[in-house]
Design a protein around this motif. Structure first.
Motif, PDB file in Angstrom:
ATOM      1  N   ALA A  91      -3.011   4.266  -4.185  1.00 41.30           N
ATOM      2  CA  ALA A  91      -1.601   4.613  -4.065  1.00 41.30           C
ATOM      3  C   ALA A  91      -0.932   3.907  -2.897  1.00 41.30           C
ATOM      4  CB  ALA A  91      -1.447   6.126  -3.887  1.00 41.30           C
ATOM      5  N   ILE A  92       0.375   3.786  -3.016  1.00 42.67           N
ATOM      6  CA  ILE A  92       1.231   3.432  -1.885  1.00 42.67           C
ATOM      7  C   ILE A  92       1.996   4.697  -1.517  1.00 42.67           C
ATOM      8  CG2 ILE A  92       3.206   2.082  -1.111  1.00 42.67           C
ATOM      9  CD1 ILE A  92       2.346  -0.071  -3.115  1.00 42.67           C
ATOM     10  N   ASP A  93       1.759   5.198  -0.337  1.00 42.80           N
ATOM     11  CA  ASP A  93       2.432   6.412   0.125  1.00 42.80           C
ATOM     12  C   ASP A  93       3.718   5.996   0.833  1.00 42.80           C
ATOM     13  OD1 ASP A  93       3.251   8.791   1.215  1.00 42.80           O
ATOM     14  OD2 ASP A  93       1.245   9.438   1.793  1.00 42.80           O
ATOM     15  N   ASN A  94       4.833   6.300   0.223  1.00 41.07           N
ATOM     16  CA  ASN A  94       6.112   5.799   0.705  1.00 41.07           C
ATOM     17  C   ASN A  94       6.667   6.545   1.907  1.00 41.07           C
ATOM     18  OD1 ASN A  94       8.512   3.998   0.050  1.00 41.07           O
ATOM     19  ND2 ASN A  94       9.502   5.993   0.091  1.00 41.07           N
ATOM     20  N   HIS A  95       6.146   7.743   2.199  1.00 37.34           N
ATOM     21  CA  HIS A  95       6.759   8.510   3.285  1.00 37.34           C
ATOM     22  C   HIS A  95       5.745   9.442   3.933  1.00 37.34           C
ATOM     23  CE1 HIS A  95       9.816  10.645   5.587  1.00 37.34           C
ATOM     24  NE2 HIS A  95       9.196  11.752   5.252  1.00 37.34           N
ATOM     25  N   THR A  96       5.421   9.189   5.201  1.00 41.31           N
ATOM     26  CA  THR A  96       4.573  10.083   5.987  1.00 41.31           C
ATOM     27  C   THR A  96       5.051  10.051   7.438  1.00 41.31           C
ATOM     28  OG1 THR A  96       2.949   8.454   6.743  1.00 41.31           O
ATOM     29  CG2 THR A  96       2.584   9.422   4.566  1.00 41.31           C
ATOM     30  N   HIS A  97       4.489  10.950   8.231  1.00 38.56           N
ATOM     31  CA  HIS A  97       4.677  10.947   9.684  1.00 38.56           C
ATOM     32  C   HIS A  97       3.290  10.984  10.324  1.00 38.56           C
ATOM     33  CE1 HIS A  97       9.099  11.828   9.789  1.00 38.56           C
ATOM     34  NE2 HIS A  97       8.823  12.260   8.565  1.00 38.56           N
ATOM     35  N   ALA A  98       2.496   9.989  10.027  1.00 34.71           N
ATOM     36  CA  ALA A  98       1.093   9.974  10.446  1.00 34.71           C
ATOM     37  C   ALA A  98       0.966   9.930  11.965  1.00 34.71           C
ATOM     38  CB  ALA A  98       0.376   8.777   9.827  1.00 34.71           C
ATOM     39  N   ASN A  99      -0.070  10.595  12.450  1.00 39.43           N
ATOM     40  CA  ASN A  99      -0.375  10.586  13.879  1.00 39.43           C
ATOM     41  C   ASN A  99      -1.297   9.429  14.231  1.00 39.43           C
ATOM     42  OD1 ASN A  99      -0.011  13.746  13.228  1.00 39.43           O
ATOM     43  ND2 ASN A  99       0.629  13.308  15.318  1.00 39.43           N
ATOM     44  N   THR A 100      -1.189   8.961  15.455  1.00 40.74           N
ATOM     45  CA  THR A 100      -2.154   8.014  15.987  1.00 40.74           C
ATOM     46  C   THR A 100      -3.415   8.783  16.378  1.00 40.74           C
ATOM     47  OG1 THR A 100      -1.446   8.256  18.289  1.00 40.74           O
ATOM     48  CG2 THR A 100      -0.253   6.644  16.938  1.00 40.74           C
ATOM     49  N   VAL A 101      -4.380   8.073  16.970  1.00 40.29           N
ATOM     50  CA  VAL A 101      -5.586   8.753  17.453  1.00 40.29           C
ATOM     51  C   VAL A 101      -5.435   9.185  18.909  1.00 40.29           C
ATOM     52  CG1 VAL A 101      -7.083   7.560  15.824  1.00 40.29           C
ATOM     53  CG2 VAL A 101      -6.676   6.557  18.089  1.00 40.29           C
ATOM     54  N   VAL A 102      -4.240   9.033  19.460  1.00 39.27           N
ATOM     55  CA  VAL A 102      -3.988   9.444  20.845  1.00 39.27           C
ATOM     56  C   VAL A 102      -3.810  10.962  20.892  1.00 39.27           C
ATOM     57  CG1 VAL A 102      -2.428   9.256  22.811  1.00 39.27           C
ATOM     58  CG2 VAL A 102      -2.922   7.236  21.403  1.00 39.27           C
ATOM     59  N   PRO A 103      -4.586  11.679  21.696  1.00 40.63           N
ATOM     60  CA  PRO A 103      -4.413  13.130  21.798  1.00 40.63           C
ATOM     61  C   PRO A 103      -2.992  13.488  22.245  1.00 40.63           C
ATOM     62  CG  PRO A 103      -6.470  12.451  22.825  1.00 40.63           C
ATOM     63  CD  PRO A 103      -5.711  11.192  22.522  1.00 40.63           C
ATOM     64  N   GLY A 104      -2.424  14.495  21.617  1.00 41.84           N
ATOM     65  CA  GLY A 104      -1.086  14.931  21.997  1.00 41.84           C
ATOM     66  C   GLY A 104       0.016  13.978  21.585  1.00 41.84           C
ATOM     67  N   ASP A 105      -0.235  13.143  20.599  1.00 43.30           N
ATOM     68  CA  ASP A 105       0.765  12.195  20.115  1.00 43.30           C
ATOM     69  C   ASP A 105       2.065  12.929  19.768  1.00 43.30           C
ATOM     70  OD1 ASP A 105       2.159  10.113  18.912  1.00 43.30           O
ATOM     71  OD2 ASP A 105       1.030  10.224  17.042  1.00 43.30           O
ATOM     72  N   GLY A 147       1.191  -2.905  -4.166  1.00 48.78           N
ATOM     73  CA  GLY A 147       0.502  -2.857  -2.888  1.00 48.78           C
ATOM     74  C   GLY A 147       0.584  -4.167  -2.134  1.00 48.78           C
ATOM     75  N   ARG A 148       1.287  -5.176  -2.706  1.00 47.50           N
ATOM     76  CA  ARG A 148       1.395  -6.462  -2.038  1.00 47.50           C
ATOM     77  C   ARG A 148       2.813  -6.759  -1.594  1.00 47.50           C
ATOM     78  NH1 ARG A 148      -2.222  -7.306  -6.223  1.00 47.50           N
ATOM     79  NH2 ARG A 148      -0.552  -7.872  -7.650  1.00 47.50           N
ATOM     80  N   ASP A 149       3.753  -5.905  -1.969  1.00 45.48           N
ATOM     81  CA  ASP A 149       5.147  -6.119  -1.626  1.00 45.48           C
ATOM     82  C   ASP A 149       5.462  -5.344  -0.347  1.00 45.48           C
ATOM     83  OD1 ASP A 149       7.855  -6.272  -1.403  1.00 45.48           O
ATOM     84  OD2 ASP A 149       8.288  -5.702  -3.465  1.00 45.48           O
ATOM     85  N   ASP A 150       5.912  -6.043   0.695  1.00 40.62           N
ATOM     86  CA  ASP A 150       6.220  -5.369   1.957  1.00 40.62           C
ATOM     87  C   ASP A 150       7.266  -4.280   1.781  1.00 40.62           C
ATOM     88  OD1 ASP A 150       4.437  -6.726   3.436  1.00 40.62           O
ATOM     89  OD2 ASP A 150       5.883  -7.992   4.489  1.00 40.62           O
ATOM     90  N   HIS A 151       8.067  -4.366   0.737  1.00 42.93           N
ATOM     91  CA  HIS A 151       9.131  -3.386   0.529  1.00 42.93           C
ATOM     92  C   HIS A 151       8.776  -2.440  -0.612  1.00 42.93           C
ATOM     93  CE1 HIS A 151      11.499  -5.676   3.363  1.00 42.93           C
ATOM     94  NE2 HIS A 151      11.177  -6.756   2.691  1.00 42.93           N
ATOM     95  N   ALA A 152       7.474  -2.227  -0.824  1.00 45.06           N
ATOM     96  CA  ALA A 152       7.042  -1.325  -1.893  1.00 45.06           C
ATOM     97  C   ALA A 152       7.598   0.062  -1.641  1.00 45.06           C
ATOM     98  CB  ALA A 152       5.517  -1.279  -1.947  1.00 45.06           C
ATOM     99  N   LEU A 153       8.401   0.531  -2.560  1.00 43.62           N
ATOM    100  CA  LEU A 153       9.139   1.761  -2.312  1.00 43.62           C
ATOM    101  C   LEU A 153       8.678   2.919  -3.187  1.00 43.62           C
ATOM    102  CD1 LEU A 153      12.677   0.163  -2.068  1.00 43.62           C
ATOM    103  CD2 LEU A 153      11.050   0.603  -0.255  1.00 43.62           C
ATOM    104  N   GLY A 154       7.843   2.652  -4.164  1.00 44.01           N
ATOM    105  CA  GLY A 154       7.337   3.735  -4.993  1.00 44.01           C
ATOM    106  C   GLY A 154       6.250   4.487  -4.261  1.00 44.01           C
ATOM    107  N   ALA A 155       5.913   5.674  -4.758  1.00 41.00           N
ATOM    108  CA  ALA A 155       4.833   6.430  -4.127  1.00 41.00           C
ATOM    109  C   ALA A 155       4.195   7.345  -5.140  1.00 41.00           C
ATOM    110  CB  ALA A 155       5.370   7.261  -2.968  1.00 41.00           C
ATOM    111  N   ARG A 156       2.897   7.530  -5.015  1.00 35.79           N
ATOM    112  CA  ARG A 156       2.201   8.479  -5.857  1.00 35.79           C
ATOM    113  C   ARG A 156       2.416   9.876  -5.293  1.00 35.79           C
ATOM    114  NH1 ARG A 156      -4.301   8.268  -6.770  1.00 35.79           N
ATOM    115  NH2 ARG A 156      -4.506  10.103  -8.096  1.00 35.79           N
ATOM    116  N   ALA A 157       2.800  10.832  -6.179  1.00 33.01           N
ATOM    117  CA  ALA A 157       3.116  12.179  -5.714  1.00 33.01           C
ATOM    118  C   ALA A 157       1.900  12.819  -5.058  1.00 33.01           C
ATOM    119  CB  ALA A 157       3.578  13.041  -6.890  1.00 33.01           C
TER     120      ALA A 157
END
Length: 383
Positions: free
Chosen positions: A20-34, A358-368
């Motif tokens: 999948a291409i996940d179009n929207h997240t707020h992923a955390n880094t590995v830094v504690p307390g990010d 998965g090769r387009d920098d502007h891939a805007l679709g996302a798997r639910a």
């Protein structure tokens, strides 16, 4: 392509193998307390009601813990939490900076678009692609009067002021320019260019948490007069500030289009106790989408409009408008989401397929269903 007589099990296996291409997240880094996973941290709003599916005891979370961490029990009781937390911490420590990519592999995601103030350790391209926040660029003047509208906005607007100061510092701009034309030339455009050069493929507006999405087409002279009148101090009226914000919104979107950067717009009900859901209706954006000078800008209605999903579908007839299903699979029951997707398919079917390679920098679709990754990846947070 699967043959028409494919069994349910074979179909499930086939779908499970799709990356999948996940179009929207707020992923955390590995830094504690990010703290940079969102420009507008909802934690400042205090407690407000959450949908049942977001409660820790929801069956969806239990299934996620089983799939991701091998949780062995049929229920998640208080007695099981310490062991689960320990497992999460141990895996995160074992994986180190590779932990976020480990999560992607476990959930079947090839590329994750990550909404953040800035990227950081563990969130490296090409698996993680940056979506930066740009609401702050619309708010160069004092926002005290805007913040006073609701208790929630009183907490959120100062976060935007802080982010604008950060952008100015990054550009080595000591003070706001005296004119709007200079602000565009020395702050807005350089910030967008800086983000693009740093790998940003889309910019994000969370404006619906701060105001309505009805961005009018305002004459430059009108916006310039407001900016010049108050850049040195004072409080613009709501009407004056709206005119300036409306102008800057379209200018930011226009510049994003010039740079080949997509524009993501939050369109969903909630969050917060004072959120104005009517102001998040995608139909309010129709004048923006119809602006001929913005036809080279690609817009994405993040979260599919939520309760206004049929209005989002109407906007899909525009050649430069897309939707994603982020959060919808997490907050809506499957049967409700199925109805929405069936309704979307006629206008959108010809626009999704090239976005899922998965090769387009502007891939805007996302798997639910991939929005759960934000919580799964944040193994350092106390539950």
């Amino acid at each position: 392509m699967m043959p028409p007589d494919t069994s349910t099990a074979a179909l499930r296996e086939f779908i499970g193998g799709i990356r999948a291409i996940d179009n929207h997240t707020h992923a955390n880094t590995v830094v504690p307390g990010d703290t940079e996973s969102d420009a507008l941290s909802l934690e400042v709003l205090g407690d407000f009601p959450l949908p049942v599916t977001l409660h820790p005891e929801s069956p969806g979370w239990l299934a996620a813990y089983r799939a991701l961490y091998g949780f062995p029990y049929e229920e998640l009781s208080d007695a099981h939490w310490p062991g689960l937390r320990a497992t999460m911490r141990a895996i995160a420590e074992q994986q180190g900076e590779g932990f976020p990519a480990w999560v992607l592999d476990r959930v079947g995601t090839e590329v994750m678009l990550t909404n953040r103030v800035a990227m950081g350790p563990g969130l490296a391209p090409p698996r993680f692609r940056w979506v930066s926040f740009v609401d702050a660029l619309m708010l160069p003047l004092s926002t005290r009067a805007e913040a006073a509208v609701t208790p929630d906005r009183d907490k959120l607007y100062p976060l935007e002021a802080s982010l604008l100061r950060r952008y100015l510092t990054e550009l080595k701009v000591g003070a706001l320019p005296a004119t709007l034309e200079a602000y565009l030339r020395t702050v807005v455009t350089p910030t967008l260019e800086h983000h693009q050069q740093a790998g940003c493929i889309a910019v994000k507006f969370e404006a619906a948490l701060l105001r309505s999405l009805d961005f009018a087409d305002v004459a430059p002279q009108t916006a310039s007069a407001v900016y010049s009148r108050y850049v040195g101090g004072g409080e613009p009226t709501h009407a004056e500030y709206k005119a300036l914000q409306d102008f800057l919104f379209r200018e930011i979107a226009r510049e994003a289009g010039r740079l080949g950067v997509a524009v993501h717009i939050h369109s969903f009900e909630g969050p917060g106790a004072y959120y104005a859901t009517a102001g998040a209706d995608p139909l309010l954006l129709e004048p923006t989408f119809n602006d001929p000078t913005l036809r080279h800008t690609r817009f994405v209605l993040v979260h599919g409009g939520g309760v206004f999903a049929t209005h989002a579908r109407a906007m899909l007839w525009k050649p430069n408008v897309y939707v994603d299903t982020s959060a919808m699979a997490l907050l809506y029951p499957p049967e409700s989401l199925a109805v929405i997707l069936r309704d979307w398919l006629p206008p959108v079917s010809g626009k999704l397929s090239p976005r899922l390679s998965g090769r387009d920098d502007h891939a805007l679709g996302a798997r639910a269903g991939r929005t759960q990754c934000r919580t799964r990846m944040d193994s350092r947070r106390s539950w």
